[in-house]
Design a protein around this motif. Sequence first.
Motif, PDB file in Angstrom:
ATOM      1  N   ALA A 231      37.937  42.343  38.718  1.00  0.00           N
ATOM      2  CA  ALA A 231      39.192  41.668  39.059  1.00  0.00           C
ATOM      3  C   ALA A 231      39.222  40.234  38.533  1.00  0.00           C
ATOM      4  N   THR A 232      38.055  39.559  38.514  1.00  0.00           N
ATOM      5  CA  THR A 232      38.057  38.161  38.035  1.00  0.00           C
ATOM      6  C   THR A 232      38.393  38.089  36.545  1.00  0.00           C
TER       7      THR A 232
ATOM      8  N   GLY B  53      47.412  40.422  38.943  1.00  0.00           N
ATOM      9  CA  GLY B  53      46.101  39.949  39.389  1.00  0.00           C
ATOM     10  C   GLY B  53      46.079  39.724  40.893  1.00  0.00           C
TER      11      GLY B  53
ATOM     12  N   LEU C  18      43.725  41.526  43.522  1.00  0.00           N
ATOM     13  CA  LEU C  18      42.911  40.739  44.453  1.00  0.00           C
ATOM     14  C   LEU C  18      43.153  41.189  45.887  1.00  0.00           C
TER      15      LEU C  18
ATOM     16  N   SER D 179      40.194  42.730  48.124  1.00  0.00           N
ATOM     17  CA  SER D 179      39.748  42.062  49.355  1.00  0.00           C
ATOM     18  C   SER D 179      40.073  42.894  50.572  1.00  0.00           C
TER      19      SER D 179
ATOM     20  N   PHE E 109      39.667  33.456  41.911  1.00  0.00           N
ATOM     21  CA  PHE E 109      39.215  34.761  42.372  1.00  0.00           C
ATOM     22  C   PHE E 109      37.718  34.712  42.701  1.00  0.00           C
TER      23      PHE E 109
END
Lengths: 461, 461
Positions: free
Chosen positions: A163-164, A202, A206, A210, A393
């Motif tokens: 994801a980053t 994004g 995220l 999470s 992130f």
Amino acid sequence: MRKAVPALVILGLLLALGGAWGAPAETADGAGHGGPVVPVLLGLIVILLAAKIGGEVFERMGQPAVLGELVFGMALGGLGLLGFHGLDFLKASVGIEILAQLGVILLLFQVGLESNVGEMLSVGWSSLLVAVLGVIAPFFLGWGVSAWLLPDEETLAHVFIGATLCATSVGITARVLADLGKLSARESKIVLGAAVIDDVLGLVILSVVSGTIAAANSGGSLDALDTLAIIGKAVAFLVGALLIGGWLSRRVFRLAGFLKVQGILLALALSVCFLLAYVADRIGLATIVGAFAAGLILDGVQYRELGEKTKHKIEELIHPLCSFLVPVFFVLMGLRVDLSSFGQTSVLGFAALLSLAAVLGKMICAAGVIERGLDRLSVAVGMVPRGEVGLIFAGIGAQLTLHGRSVITPPVFAAVVVMVIVTTLVTPPALKITLARGDRKRGGARPVPEPEPERPAVPLG
Amino acid sequence: MRKAVPALVILGLLLALGGAWGAPAETADGAGHGGPVVPVLLGLIVILLAAKIGGEVFERMGQPAVLGELVFGMALGGLGLLGFHGLDFLKASVGIEILAQLGVILLLFQVGLESNVGEMLSVGWSSLLVAVLGVIAPFFLGWGVSAWLLPDEETLAHVFIGATLCATSVGITARVLADLGKLSARESKIVLGAAVIDDVLGLVILSVVSGTIAAANSGGSLDALDTLAIIGKAVAFLVGALLIGGWLSRRVFRLAGFLKVQGILLALALSVCFLLAYVADRIGLATIVGAFAAGLILDGVQYRELGEKTKHKIEELIHPLCSFLVPVFFVLMGLRVDLSSFGQTSVLGFAALLSLAAVLGKMICAAGVIERGLDRLSVAVGMVPRGEVGLIFAGIGAQLTLHGRSVITPPVFAAVVVMVIVTTLVTPPALKITLARGDRKRGGARPVPEPEPERPAVPLG
């Protein structure tokens, strides 16, 4: 750069001052009765000076200032390795942490203010395709690199690292394109539109990652239905905020026009931003998702109701706040990089492969340009920089725990920071090269006159 | 005021929200992973809305907005007495405390920026005499009232209460004079000059009193020599900051003109402010003394080196920061007033006598006007409002302890807040009356055309 030397001397003196007096604790020690704000004051001086000196040095090398803030933050953090511990209090200070978080919330608010929903919807299919490809490819490449090199980590940690790699930093690309006088080129519009869509995608990723980590921590299993529910929540929040929030705040702001008290515009704008950030957190999303949504809402409201002039006013009022608080975030992120982890070759290797995945992943964006005759390579290169969003992130990942362990461990955090730095450093020179090549191909026709570059191009690193 | 009703509804909804979800603790509770910034966000929304609604209500009553912030803060604090405890976290939050302290530091920085040392020295003997009389008389009157009504408190507590009566609030007086179109009258210049000198004298007295309390706490006795040493330190700090700091920052700012990085002016200005506030604290003075000195320094520097334009720029850049953070301080001060202490008639009596001492003490200022033919009563009335400075002193006193007890106890703090409110409420209508009387005396000659007042004069209270 010669001019920055005296400033460096002053920073050195300050560090000596901090060291001689020790980390000012919150306990009263004879002199000083200012309470918890006193160590924060010292921290802010060091952070502001480091940010501006770092920004200046990097700008003079033709690089974005944000990299300088990050690198000088890393340097301050590295002083601990040299035996100087006068700044260690910065890493643990709750006050600095809160100011940094307010900074990143205001930054995403500002990004939202600068993104226009109508424009986002009108940039067409190329932007959408470029954005989606540029999110999917790096996500799975990053996941793969992580799964290959860190076999002991949990799957969710790999997903988070993926994801980053997703987001594109609008700011850095826009800055380079503006410097080259290319902002109005069709390629630029595709890149900028895609970067904004990337931000949204994004933030959704995220939220999903999470949310899944939170579910895993509370013992729940993670089936496809839950994931869909989280995607639904994130999308519902963004759409709901845009529709209901937009409707409500349009009325509130129209009402506020009748008020006489000073500072009402800033207070209302900040209240909307903080409220959506707070609500986003309470429903399990990141605070920055709410701040971004607030920016989108207020951009639309101001634009429609009060015209161009007042729209600029919110941004102008937010600007000094960002200028004060945003560098606190980036310097603190740099400070938190554990430089000693670079002593392990495995970390360096991971950082190198992650950077490679980040660059190659975005190259696939070239396939997303469906219009003919455009410079596809420049579009792809323009999507490479991760800048602030990747860092944000990673920072969130460092705070999340999965089965009692940080999702982003200190060595991984260091590697992500390296990836952010590499992708950002590579872009300006690479973009200059590909754009010049594209111009030559079209027979030297330059759509926009290219100004004489003010600064010589400096080789990377 | 009708327009403020929907805003009140929104504030009510927010309060209900806070109550239903409870005080968001810093512990993770399933949803929410935003860390320590999350409760601060909720607190800031409530504080900003309360500040603006309070400010609006009071401005519409012809009163300064700061009073509205204070009174609405008291109202929020009073919700606890009605059984609503959803906001109790605000009083204990370190994050809100730090933001409030940054706010008051920036406020004094702004006051310093707006005060001109050259102008201060040129307003002549009348201003100096008015200022000195207006500090000495209320100081001893306040001391006397405290010693009489609170015989069990220590002498130093009486002295501290006297100190809270010294300062004059430049802001409120200037605002009223501007509203009446009297800013260029000779009387106004004397009042404003004296108010600035009062700020300096008040800060010196604050330094002496807090220093003596620190000495008493470390077991030292308090002889005249020590007091002189503290006065010397405070004066040396202010003069040293003005001379050395002025010289140094003139060079640093000239250098900064060569830098390219964005936000350098704000970063440097804040660094100077925070550095002097920090140094002031380390040598035992209050942080606000340093912030005020920093404002004086930077006012001079900008004025001499870069001309009127850039001077305004620092103030413009600081303005949104103040507009965000200063109300946090005043609402928090209001929140911390223990309304239940007004249930004791002794506290009400003390507050009444303290207010009387504050008003009568400043009446002696009339004797300080040595020029003939001036309206002495208006000068004296103009010196009455205590506004922010009295509150700041009381806030510092509440944090100081003497032999394990707060120097300013909660009931005394409540009484000081009442004194600040009364002196500030009384001034605008009283000043309108005395100025009109003075004009009549001079045969109706009005030195400056008085504009039609926009708002009707509203009776006190």
